[in-house]
Write a protein that holds these residues in place. Structure first.
Motif, PDB file in Angstrom:
ATOM      1  N   VAL A 156      -7.140   3.226  16.424  1.00 46.19           N
ATOM      2  CA  VAL A 156      -6.638   2.181  17.336  1.00 46.19           C
ATOM      3  C   VAL A 156      -5.678   1.248  16.601  1.00 46.19           C
ATOM      4  O   VAL A 156      -4.616   0.875  17.128  1.00 46.19           O
ATOM      5  N   LEU A 157      -6.029   0.862  15.369  1.00 44.61           N
ATOM      6  CA  LEU A 157      -5.167  -0.014  14.582  1.00 44.61           C
ATOM      7  C   LEU A 157      -3.833   0.665  14.258  1.00 44.61           C
ATOM      8  O   LEU A 157      -2.769   0.031  14.326  1.00 44.61           O
ATOM      9  N   LEU A 158      -3.874   1.954  13.916  1.00 41.55           N
ATOM     10  CA  LEU A 158      -2.637   2.681  13.630  1.00 41.55           C
ATOM     11  C   LEU A 158      -1.723   2.732  14.845  1.00 41.55           C
ATOM     12  O   LEU A 158      -0.512   2.468  14.752  1.00 41.55           O
ATOM     13  N   ASN A 159      -2.283   3.074  15.999  1.00 41.00           N
ATOM     14  CA  ASN A 159      -1.477   3.154  17.215  1.00 41.00           C
ATOM     15  C   ASN A 159      -0.892   1.789  17.578  1.00 41.00           C
ATOM     16  O   ASN A 159       0.282   1.688  17.955  1.00 41.00           O
ATOM     17  N   THR A 160      -1.722   0.749  17.473  1.00 39.83           N
ATOM     18  CA  THR A 160      -1.246  -0.592  17.803  1.00 39.83           C
ATOM     19  C   THR A 160      -0.132  -1.028  16.860  1.00 39.83           C
ATOM     20  O   THR A 160       0.866  -1.626  17.285  1.00 39.83           O
ATOM     21  N   THR A 161      -0.286  -0.721  15.572  1.00 38.39           N
ATOM     22  CA  THR A 161       0.741  -1.082  14.589  1.00 38.39           C
ATOM     23  C   THR A 161       2.067  -0.402  14.911  1.00 38.39           C
ATOM     24  O   THR A 161       3.134  -1.033  14.881  1.00 38.39           O
ATOM     25  N   LEU A 162       2.018   0.887  15.231  1.00 37.72           N
ATOM     26  CA  LEU A 162       3.253   1.617  15.541  1.00 37.72           C
ATOM     27  C   LEU A 162       3.925   1.077  16.799  1.00 37.72           C
ATOM     28  O   LEU A 162       5.154   0.910  16.837  1.00 37.72           O
ATOM     29  N   ILE A 163       3.137   0.801  17.822  1.00 39.53           N
ATOM     30  CA  ILE A 163       3.709   0.307  19.079  1.00 39.53           C
ATOM     31  C   ILE A 163       4.369  -1.054  18.872  1.00 39.53           C
ATOM     32  O   ILE A 163       5.496  -1.300  19.327  1.00 39.53           O
ATOM     33  N   LEU A 164       3.682  -1.952  18.167  1.00 40.74           N
ATOM     34  CA  LEU A 164       4.239  -3.283  17.932  1.00 40.74           C
ATOM     35  C   LEU A 164       5.443  -3.229  16.987  1.00 40.74           C
ATOM     36  O   LEU A 164       6.388  -4.009  17.134  1.00 40.74           O
ATOM     37  N   TYR A 165       5.422  -2.300  16.020  1.00 38.27           N
ATOM     38  CA  TYR A 165       6.558  -2.158  15.117  1.00 38.27           C
ATOM     39  C   TYR A 165       7.798  -1.716  15.886  1.00 38.27           C
ATOM     40  O   TYR A 165       8.912  -2.199  15.636  1.00 38.27           O
ATOM     41  N   GLN A 166       7.618  -0.800  16.820  1.00 39.51           N
ATOM     42  CA  GLN A 166       8.755  -0.344  17.620  1.00 39.51           C
ATOM     43  C   GLN A 166       9.300  -1.474  18.499  1.00 39.51           C
ATOM     44  O   GLN A 166      10.505  -1.623  18.668  1.00 39.51           O
ATOM     45  N   GLU A 167       8.398  -2.298  19.048  1.00 39.36           N
ATOM     46  CA  GLU A 167       8.831  -3.360  19.948  1.00 39.36           C
ATOM     47  C   GLU A 167       9.513  -4.507  19.203  1.00 39.36           C
ATOM     48  O   GLU A 167      10.460  -5.108  19.715  1.00 39.36           O
ATOM     49  N   GLN A 168       9.055  -4.805  17.984  1.00 35.99           N
ATOM     50  CA  GLN A 168       9.490  -6.027  17.313  1.00 35.99           C
ATOM     51  C   GLN A 168      10.505  -5.787  16.193  1.00 35.99           C
ATOM     52  O   GLN A 168      11.233  -6.713  15.817  1.00 35.99           O
ATOM     53  N   VAL A 169      10.569  -4.569  15.652  1.00 34.00           N
ATOM     54  CA  VAL A 169      11.430  -4.327  14.492  1.00 34.00           C
ATOM     55  C   VAL A 169      12.348  -3.127  14.702  1.00 34.00           C
ATOM     56  O   VAL A 169      13.578  -3.249  14.648  1.00 34.00           O
ATOM     57  N   ALA A 170      11.761  -1.969  14.909  1.00 33.16           N
ATOM     58  CA  ALA A 170      12.529  -0.721  14.841  1.00 33.16           C
ATOM     59  C   ALA A 170      13.454  -0.511  16.038  1.00 33.16           C
ATOM     60  O   ALA A 170      14.543   0.030  15.904  1.00 33.16           O
ATOM     61  N   ASP A 171      13.001  -0.907  17.238  1.00 36.07           N
ATOM     62  CA  ASP A 171      13.777  -0.678  18.460  1.00 36.07           C
ATOM     63  C   ASP A 171      14.106   0.802  18.645  1.00 36.07           C
ATOM     64  O   ASP A 171      15.235   1.181  18.947  1.00 36.07           O
ATOM     65  N   TRP A 172      13.095   1.657  18.430  1.00 31.72           N
ATOM     66  CA  TRP A 172      13.282   3.082  18.661  1.00 31.72           C
ATOM     67  C   TRP A 172      13.424   3.351  20.158  1.00 31.72           C
ATOM     68  O   TRP A 172      12.922   2.588  20.986  1.00 31.72           O
ATOM     69  N   PRO A 173      14.051   4.459  20.532  1.00 30.24           N
ATOM     70  CA  PRO A 173      14.006   4.889  21.933  1.00 30.24           C
ATOM     71  C   PRO A 173      12.550   5.148  22.335  1.00 30.24           C
ATOM     72  O   PRO A 173      11.767   5.670  21.538  1.00 30.24           O
ATOM     73  N   PRO A 174      12.163   4.779  23.538  1.00 27.66           N
ATOM     74  CA  PRO A 174      10.760   4.935  23.948  1.00 27.66           C
ATOM     75  C   PRO A 174      10.224   6.345  23.768  1.00 27.66           C
ATOM     76  O   PRO A 174       9.082   6.526  23.336  1.00 27.66           O
ATOM     77  N   LEU A 175      11.051   7.351  24.077  1.00 24.64           N
ATOM     78  CA  LEU A 175      10.571   8.723  23.985  1.00 24.64           C
ATOM     79  C   LEU A 175      10.292   9.137  22.538  1.00 24.64           C
ATOM     80  O   LEU A 175       9.402   9.942  22.275  1.00 24.64           O
ATOM     81  N   LEU A 176      11.035   8.571  21.597  1.00 20.87           N
ATOM     82  CA  LEU A 176      10.771   8.840  20.181  1.00 20.87           C
ATOM     83  C   LEU A 176       9.420   8.269  19.782  1.00 20.87           C
ATOM     84  O   LEU A 176       8.647   8.911  19.064  1.00 20.87           O
ATOM     85  N   LEU A 177       9.123   7.056  20.252  1.00 15.70           N
ATOM     86  CA  LEU A 177       7.815   6.449  19.966  1.00 15.70           C
ATOM     87  C   LEU A 177       6.693   7.282  20.565  1.00 15.70           C
ATOM     88  O   LEU A 177       5.684   7.552  19.893  1.00 15.70           O
ATOM     89  N   TYR A 178       6.839   7.707  21.815  1.00 18.01           N
ATOM     90  CA  TYR A 178       5.796   8.514  22.451  1.00 18.01           C
ATOM     91  C   TYR A 178       5.609   9.842  21.716  1.00 18.01           C
ATOM     92  O   TYR A 178       4.483  10.344  21.599  1.00 18.01           O
ATOM     93  N   GLY A 179       6.714  10.401  21.214  1.00 17.58           N
ATOM     94  CA  GLY A 179       6.603  11.639  20.452  1.00 17.58           C
ATOM     95  C   GLY A 179       5.833  11.449  19.156  1.00 17.58           C
ATOM     96  O   GLY A 179       4.991  12.275  18.796  1.00 17.58           O
ATOM     97  N   ILE A 180       6.099  10.350  18.453  1.00 21.62           N
ATOM     98  CA  ILE A 180       5.378  10.072  17.205  1.00 21.62           C
ATOM     99  C   ILE A 180       3.898   9.848  17.482  1.00 21.62           C
ATOM    100  O   ILE A 180       3.018  10.370  16.772  1.00 21.62           O
ATOM    101  N   LEU A 181       3.609   9.080  18.524  1.00 19.06           N
ATOM    102  CA  LEU A 181       2.204   8.805  18.860  1.00 19.06           C
ATOM    103  C   LEU A 181       1.499  10.078  19.325  1.00 19.06           C
ATOM    104  O   LEU A 181       0.333  10.308  18.990  1.00 19.06           O
ATOM    105  N   PHE A 182       2.204  10.910  20.091  1.00 23.28           N
ATOM    106  CA  PHE A 182       1.614  12.168  20.552  1.00 23.28           C
ATOM    107  C   PHE A 182       1.306  13.093  19.379  1.00 23.28           C
ATOM    108  O   PHE A 182       0.206  13.644  19.271  1.00 23.28           O
ATOM    109  N   LEU A 183       2.249  13.242  18.462  1.00 19.11           N
ATOM    110  CA  LEU A 183       2.045  14.114  17.308  1.00 19.11           C
ATOM    111  C   LEU A 183       0.978  13.548  16.373  1.00 19.11           C
ATOM    112  O   LEU A 183       0.139  14.289  15.850  1.00 19.11           O
ATOM    113  N   GLY A 184       1.013  12.231  16.156  1.00 16.65           N
ATOM    114  CA  GLY A 184       0.040  11.618  15.255  1.00 16.65           C
ATOM    115  C   GLY A 184      -1.379  11.746  15.765  1.00 16.65           C
ATOM    116  O   GLY A 184      -2.287  12.183  15.034  1.00 16.65           O
TER     117      GLY A 184
END
Length: 309
Positions: A156-184
């Motif tokens: 849960v902590l890993l997923n939350t960290t990745l989601i917040l990192y994308q929202e606040q720092v990385a600004d990845w495309p949403p589908l890239l984030l979902y792909g990373i979370l799906f694979l992870g």
């Protein structure tokens, strides 16, 4: 007669001449919990509830008395609690499962410590920094204890960290984030499955992976800004679903044969809505969902009957 389930005993009874007395004795010896099992269950239950309520009380204590406590008292109290609970978990005379539950409480207190520190000094850090630090500082405990609930907290902590990192720092495309979370989450699911982790942990992580896959597929179908990664994401999800269904059919697993079809129904419904959002298409999608869900539930009921026969 080790690890014999109730279904196995009942199947043997239906195809043999076992008496009711012998069947009752087999169920009592192999299936029904004895007095020691109930005591162990109640001990763990009350310990878990007590620890959970204690952690909630600690959090509310700081929230209610925040203005009246000096900053050193706030940090000192949490540090003393973390040290005390951790030392208690290392007490040699404590049962290993109880030790793991206490260590899980200590891992939660680490998050409370970082929250108190950040609130006092107003570090200006992003929310992902908080969860990242929390994740890093409990990693050693997670690896050493190898306790499923603690691993679940870690995921849960890993997923939350990745989601917040994308929202606040990385600004990845949403589908890239979902792909990373799906694979992870899918990788964690596969490892947990191979290591024969508890079913609730495996299924929870599996549902998380399917959730991110479903959200990614729907967003890729409905929103044009996700089209760049959709050509890679969609085949990957499709192959995973096919492999999961094949495995579910081979093993007669209701988890695979329920979670993947329901996710597929949502994706197909999104595809139909993308074709047209007219009244007739919305009516067709509604009918499709009703029929497909009914079909999936019917097959699951039939599978359950076959397994019990």
């Amino acid at each position: 007669m080790k690890n014999i389930q109730r279904e196995g005993i009942e199947t043997v009874a239906r195809h043999s001449q076992l008496s009711k007395k012998t069947l009752a004795k087999a169920l009592k010896d192999q299936v029904y919990p004895d007095e020691a099992s109930w005591k162990r269950f109640l001990t763990l239950l009350f310990l878990t509830l007590g620890l959970g309520f204690s952690l909630a009380g600690i959090i509310f204590f700081f929230a209610y008395n925040w203005a009246d406590l000096h900053k050193f008292i706030k940090i000192g109290l949490v540090e003393i609690l973390v040290i005390t609970v951790t030392v208690l978990a290392l007490w040699p005379k404590i049962n290993s499962q109880i030790r793991h539950i206490i260590l899980t409480g200590s891992a939660v207190l680490v998050g409370v410590l970082f929250a108190v520190f950040g609130q006092i000094y107003q570090t200006g850090a992003n929310a992902y920094d908080f969860f990242l630090a929390w994740t890093i500082f409990v990693t050693l405990w997670v690896c050493i204890s190898n306790f499923a609930p603690l691993w679940l907290l870690f995921v849960v902590l890993l997923n939350t960290t990745l989601i917040l990192y994308q929202e606040q720092v990385a600004d990845w495309p949403p589908l890239l984030l979902y792909g990373i979370l799906f694979l992870g989450n899918g990788l964690i699911f596969a490892i947990a499955k191979l290591r024969q982790a508890p079913a609730y942990f495996v299924h929870t992580v599996g549902v998380a992976a399917l959730t991110f896959a479903t959200i990614g597929m729907v967003s890729g179908i409905l929103f044009s800004f996700n089209k760049d990664y959709f050509g890679v994401f969609a085949p990957l999800v499709g192959l995973t679903y096919i492999a999961g269904l094949w495995h579910g059919i081979q093993t007669k697993s209701t988890f695979y044969l329920s979670a993947i079809p329901f996710s597929s129904i949502i994706v197909i419904a999104a595809f139909l809505i993308d074709l047209s959002d007219g009244e007739w298409m919305l009516l067709s999608v509604s009918i499709f969902i009703i029929i497909s869900v009914t079909f999936v539930i019917r097959n699951l009921i039939q599978l359950a009957k076959k397994q019990s026969s």
